[in-house]
Design a protein around this motif. Structure first.
Motif, PDB file in Angstrom:
ATOM      1  N   ARG A  95     -34.347 -33.612   4.885  1.00 52.37           N
ATOM      2  CA  ARG A  95     -34.090 -31.774   5.207  1.00 52.37           C
ATOM      3  C   ARG A  95     -32.933 -31.931   5.731  1.00 52.37           C
ATOM      4  O   ARG A  95     -32.424 -32.754   6.515  1.00 52.37           O
ATOM      5  CB  ARG A  95     -35.409 -31.645   6.109  1.00 52.37           C
ATOM      6  CG  ARG A  95     -36.608 -31.724   5.415  1.00 52.37           C
ATOM      7  CD  ARG A  95     -37.721 -31.347   6.146  1.00 52.37           C
ATOM      8  NE  ARG A  95     -37.652 -30.064   6.932  1.00 52.37           N
ATOM      9  CZ  ARG A  95     -37.858 -30.020   8.364  1.00 52.37           C
ATOM     10  NH1 ARG A  95     -38.010 -30.823   9.136  1.00 52.37           N
ATOM     11  NH2 ARG A  95     -37.351 -28.722   8.852  1.00 52.37           N
ATOM     12  N   ILE A  96     -32.395 -30.791   5.935  1.00 51.22           N
ATOM     13  CA  ILE A  96     -30.854 -30.377   6.565  1.00 51.22           C
ATOM     14  C   ILE A  96     -30.991 -29.358   7.449  1.00 51.22           C
ATOM     15  O   ILE A  96     -31.790 -28.237   7.142  1.00 51.22           O
ATOM     16  CB  ILE A  96     -29.838 -30.021   5.490  1.00 51.22           C
ATOM     17  CG1 ILE A  96     -29.741 -31.417   4.646  1.00 51.22           C
ATOM     18  CG2 ILE A  96     -28.521 -29.602   6.096  1.00 51.22           C
ATOM     19  CD1 ILE A  96     -28.797 -31.345   3.332  1.00 51.22           C
ATOM     20  N   ALA A  97     -30.549 -29.499   8.402  1.00 48.31           N
ATOM     21  CA  ALA A  97     -30.143 -28.413   9.669  1.00 48.31           C
ATOM     22  C   ALA A  97     -28.766 -28.248   9.722  1.00 48.31           C
ATOM     23  O   ALA A  97     -27.947 -29.103  10.110  1.00 48.31           O
ATOM     24  CB  ALA A  97     -31.052 -28.793  10.887  1.00 48.31           C
ATOM     25  N   VAL A  98     -28.435 -26.968   9.646  1.00 48.34           N
ATOM     26  CA  VAL A  98     -26.921 -26.451   9.719  1.00 48.34           C
ATOM     27  C   VAL A  98     -26.663 -25.440  11.100  1.00 48.34           C
ATOM     28  O   VAL A  98     -27.590 -24.495  10.971  1.00 48.34           O
ATOM     29  CB  VAL A  98     -26.390 -25.805   8.334  1.00 48.34           C
ATOM     30  CG1 VAL A  98     -24.977 -25.241   8.785  1.00 48.34           C
ATOM     31  CG2 VAL A  98     -26.551 -26.845   7.215  1.00 48.34           C
ATOM     32  N   PHE A  99     -26.019 -25.819  11.880  1.00 49.00           N
ATOM     33  CA  PHE A  99     -25.326 -24.928  12.899  1.00 49.00           C
ATOM     34  C   PHE A  99     -23.983 -24.597  12.592  1.00 49.00           C
ATOM     35  O   PHE A  99     -22.966 -25.399  12.431  1.00 49.00           O
ATOM     36  CB  PHE A  99     -25.486 -25.653  14.249  1.00 49.00           C
ATOM     37  CG  PHE A  99     -26.846 -26.132  14.579  1.00 49.00           C
ATOM     38  CD1 PHE A  99     -27.374 -25.414  15.668  1.00 49.00           C
ATOM     39  CD2 PHE A  99     -27.689 -27.294  14.130  1.00 49.00           C
ATOM     40  CE1 PHE A  99     -28.835 -25.824  15.960  1.00 49.00           C
ATOM     41  CE2 PHE A  99     -28.732 -27.559  14.635  1.00 49.00           C
ATOM     42  CZ  PHE A  99     -29.433 -26.723  15.560  1.00 49.00           C
ATOM     43  N   TRP A 100     -23.567 -23.115  12.514  1.00 50.98           N
ATOM     44  CA  TRP A 100     -22.478 -22.564  12.232  1.00 50.98           C
ATOM     45  C   TRP A 100     -22.332 -21.274  12.900  1.00 50.98           C
ATOM     46  O   TRP A 100     -23.330 -20.890  13.585  1.00 50.98           O
ATOM     47  CB  TRP A 100     -22.333 -22.622  10.837  1.00 50.98           C
ATOM     48  CG  TRP A 100     -23.235 -21.789   9.941  1.00 50.98           C
ATOM     49  CD1 TRP A 100     -24.239 -21.022  10.447  1.00 50.98           C
ATOM     50  CD2 TRP A 100     -23.527 -21.730   8.426  1.00 50.98           C
ATOM     51  NE1 TRP A 100     -25.052 -20.474   9.657  1.00 50.98           N
ATOM     52  CE2 TRP A 100     -24.655 -20.760   8.237  1.00 50.98           C
ATOM     53  CE3 TRP A 100     -22.886 -22.469   7.526  1.00 50.98           C
ATOM     54  CZ2 TRP A 100     -25.211 -20.857   6.965  1.00 50.98           C
ATOM     55  CZ3 TRP A 100     -23.626 -22.230   6.227  1.00 50.98           C
ATOM     56  CH2 TRP A 100     -24.645 -21.413   5.876  1.00 50.98           C
TER      57      TRP A 100
END
Length: 209
Positions: A95-100
């Motif tokens: 799974r991927i978590a993106v902070f932007w």
């Protein structure tokens, strides 16, 4: 950050990969910078064109500190989705978590539709991609900004090699893509640190579909 702490086990087990993501717009003029020279002589750096521009999407793997870069004609929803697909292709089992940041193409209807498709029929805790936004107008929260700055500074120091924009792009990608970065700011969101003050945690907003 509470979210990272709450997902400690998945992150440590490698089931959840955390990325800090940002875009960079490289201009031919970025070759220009501060250079040493005699005070009574004007220093000039030849510029062939001031219209050449290259956009890069970059994602820093917060645990491994490896930086992934991909070039695009511009930053928009379509290319944002393509970059997320690129990350998925590299981590297809995780799974991927993106902070932007809150750029318009990070919160567009096209992107929300894509995330809804990817996360369809999954509970929030099992989403394939989770996106969280930093506070508005707070680039200091994203260490990727420092990576872009470091790369541009290096290019300026090597301006004598940059005889074309093609060379500029080659050098920029050489010192960023798949490189490992480790500097103090990367610890500001220490995975399981208790140092984050309440006001900083409150400044970070997220969105859910």
């Amino acid at each position: 950050m509470a979210w990272l702490e709450s997902h400690r086990r998945e992150i440590e087990a490698g089931k959840l990969v955390v990325f800090l993501l940002d875009e960079c717009h490289l201009l031919w003029g970025d070759v220009c910078g501060y250079v040493w020279g005699k005070t009574n002589e004007r220093i000039e750096v030849p510029i062939v064109s001031d219209r050449q521009r290259q956009t890069y999407f970059g994602a820093l793997n917060y645990c491994s500190k490896q930086f992934l870069v991909k070039a695009y004609p511009t930053a928009n929803s379509e290319n944002t989705i393509d970059f997320l697909k690129y990350l998925q292709s590299l981590y297809s089992e995780q799974r991927i978590a993106v902070f932007w940041d809150g750029a318009s193409y990070h919160r567009s209807e096209e992107l929300k539709s894509y995330l809804a498709t990817v996360n369809q029929d999954r509970s929030e805790d099992t989403w394939k991609i989770t996106c969280t936004r930093f506070a508005p107008n707070a680039p200091e929260q994203n260490p990727v900004e420092d990576i872009w700055l470091q790369a541009k500074r290096w290019i300026r120091e090597c301006y004598h090699l940059c005889r074309s924009f093609t060379v500029v792009k080659f050098l920029f990608e050489l010192v960023t893509h798949c490189q490992v970065f480790d500097f103090p700011k990367l610890s500001m969101y220490g995975l399981f640190s208790q140092i984050i003050v309440d006001q900083e945690a409150a400044a970070i907003t997220d969105y859910r579909l």
